[in-house]
Design an enzyme around this catalytic site. Sequence first.
Site, mmCIF file in Angstrom:
data_model
loop_
_atom_site.group_PDB
_atom_site.id
_atom_site.type_symbol
_atom_site.label_atom_id
_atom_site.label_comp_id
_atom_site.label_asym_id
_atom_site.label_seq_id
_atom_site.Cartn_x
_atom_site.Cartn_y
_atom_site.Cartn_z
ATOM 1 N N ARG A 245 0.378 -5.174 -11.018
ATOM 2 C CA ARG A 245 0.989 -4.395 -9.931
ATOM 3 C C ARG A 245 -0.082 -3.765 -9.046
ATOM 4 O O ARG A 245 0.140 -3.556 -7.858
ATOM 5 C CB ARG A 245 1.893 -3.293 -10.516
ATOM 6 C CG ARG A 245 3.248 -3.795 -10.979
ATOM 7 C CD ARG A 245 4.193 -2.643 -11.257
ATOM 8 N NE ARG A 245 3.749 -1.786 -12.345
ATOM 9 C CZ ARG A 245 3.856 -2.077 -13.642
ATOM 10 N NH1 ARG A 245 4.400 -3.233 -13.995
ATOM 11 N NH2 ARG A 245 3.451 -1.245 -14.576
ATOM 12 N N TYR B 203 -0.053 -3.413 -5.050
ATOM 13 C CA TYR B 203 -0.159 -2.107 -4.388
ATOM 14 C C TYR B 203 -1.257 -2.123 -3.335
ATOM 15 O O TYR B 203 -1.094 -1.608 -2.228
ATOM 16 C CB TYR B 203 -0.468 -1.006 -5.417
ATOM 17 C CG TYR B 203 0.634 -0.733 -6.415
ATOM 18 C CD1 TYR B 203 1.955 -1.101 -6.157
ATOM 19 C CD2 TYR B 203 0.360 -0.074 -7.611
ATOM 20 C CE1 TYR B 203 2.960 -0.846 -7.081
ATOM 21 C CE2 TYR B 203 1.368 0.189 -8.536
ATOM 22 C CZ TYR B 203 2.653 -0.202 -8.264
ATOM 23 O OH TYR B 203 3.646 0.054 -9.169
ATOM 24 N N TYR C 298 11.617 4.815 -2.007
ATOM 25 C CA TYR C 298 12.754 5.484 -2.658
ATOM 26 C C TYR C 298 12.262 6.729 -3.396
ATOM 27 O O TYR C 298 11.092 6.833 -3.768
ATOM 28 C CB TYR C 298 13.500 4.526 -3.604
ATOM 29 C CG TYR C 298 12.851 4.307 -4.950
ATOM 30 C CD1 TYR C 298 11.966 3.269 -5.161
ATOM 31 C CD2 TYR C 298 13.149 5.150 -6.022
ATOM 32 C CE1 TYR C 298 11.373 3.080 -6.394
ATOM 33 C CE2 TYR C 298 12.559 4.960 -7.264
ATOM 34 C CZ TYR C 298 11.669 3.927 -7.437
ATOM 35 O OH TYR C 298 11.083 3.754 -8.655
HETATM 36 N N1 SAM Z 1 8.834 7.896 -6.538
HETATM 37 C C1 SAM Z 1 9.892 7.772 -7.516
HETATM 38 C C2 SAM Z 1 10.681 9.073 -7.558
HETATM 39 O O1 SAM Z 1 10.492 9.896 -6.669
HETATM 40 O O2 SAM Z 1 11.494 9.262 -8.454
HETATM 41 C C3 SAM Z 1 9.348 7.357 -8.861
HETATM 42 C C4 SAM Z 1 8.641 6.023 -8.836
HETATM 43 S S1 SAM Z 1 7.911 5.522 -10.354
HETATM 44 C C5 SAM Z 1 6.921 4.185 -9.831
HETATM 45 C C6 SAM Z 1 9.149 4.656 -11.231
HETATM 46 C C7 SAM Z 1 9.718 5.487 -12.362
HETATM 47 O O3 SAM Z 1 10.544 6.499 -11.816
HETATM 48 C C8 SAM Z 1 10.625 4.749 -13.314
HETATM 49 O O4 SAM Z 1 9.929 4.039 -14.313
HETATM 50 C C9 SAM Z 1 11.439 5.871 -13.908
HETATM 51 O O5 SAM Z 1 10.713 6.608 -14.877
HETATM 52 C C10 SAM Z 1 11.640 6.738 -12.663
HETATM 53 N N2 SAM Z 1 12.863 6.314 -11.979
HETATM 54 C C11 SAM Z 1 12.987 5.457 -10.953
HETATM 55 N N3 SAM Z 1 14.291 5.283 -10.643
HETATM 56 C C12 SAM Z 1 14.993 6.061 -11.498
HETATM 57 C C13 SAM Z 1 16.365 6.314 -11.708
HETATM 58 N N4 SAM Z 1 17.300 5.722 -10.951
HETATM 59 N N5 SAM Z 1 16.693 7.165 -12.678
HETATM 60 C C14 SAM Z 1 15.781 7.756 -13.467
HETATM 61 N N6 SAM Z 1 14.481 7.561 -13.328
HETATM 62 C C15 SAM Z 1 14.083 6.722 -12.358
#
Ligand code: SAM
Length: 260
Positions: free
Chosen positions: A64, A68, A90
């Site tokens: 990744r 990136y 997101y």
């Molecule tokens: N920037 C994102 C945010 O503001 O939540 C987080 C990005 S990070 C690369 C990805 C991680 O965020 C996932 O592995 C999970 O731990 C968390 N995440 C992303 N989508 C989620 C969701 N729908 N519900 C709970 N945790 C989520």
Amino acid sequence: QGSLVCVGTGMTLGSHISPLSRSYIEQADVVFLLVADGITEQWVQQMNSDVRSLQPYYQTGVSRMLSYQQMVAAMLAEVRQNKKVVGAFYGHPGVFAWVPHKAIAEAKAEGFAAHMEPGISAEDCLIADLAIDPGTYGCQHFETSQFMFYKRTIDPAAYLILWQVGVAGDRSLAKRGTDSRYRQLLVEVLAEYYPLSHQVILYEAVTLPIQQPRITTLALAELVTAEMDPKTTLVIPPATKMVANQQMLDKLAALQADDD
Ligand code: SAM
């Protein structure tokens, strides 16, 4: 003069984006977009005629980190063309997200105006859906693999939130998920602090308004075989009581006595 703004679209389609972030998207010359699903992509595409998905930069079996770096390069190339560039991500663009931080730092280093607008993150949804106040016992956040790779000190009297638990222990950065052997090792690290019977929560916030959040409570030991995907976050509630710092309390009492 080119510029870069990284904005968050929030977690849930339609309802989480701030008016300011929306306005940056609408007024940009070009928008680079990284969101969780195609429907959310279509929603943002309606806001600007030049919205480019960053999703194709992900390649199966490739680290990744390489994807990136290519995403950052794509955004910076447009900034250098003196375009008003927006990166829309997101959640919150600065929470467990390498690309927005890196792109802003590079743009600034090259003398361009660049900044971040906050968004509603998975953590914000988690606080609301699980009725957790991070101030009650304190709250620690780690990226799960980093938590496994390095020796960390955690406080089991506070909440522990582990992000990216679905790829726990993946050193290649190329897997979409890791299997029970990796989870077993995660449980091994956590068992230094928590009993195997300690109740933990697997959490997934809704991304489409018609969904319900996933809130699965299970014993720590059951994590080994539990269902997880890239959007799962692990929440570990406190397992011990806070211990009073009597020495400090005595010093504070003395101060208080002086003040009175
Ligand atoms: N920037 C994102 C945010 O503001 O939540 C987080 C990005 S990070 C690369 C990805 C991680 O965020 C996932 O592995 C999970 O731990 C968390 N995440 C992303 N989508 C989620 C969701 N729908 N519900 C709970 N945790 C989520």
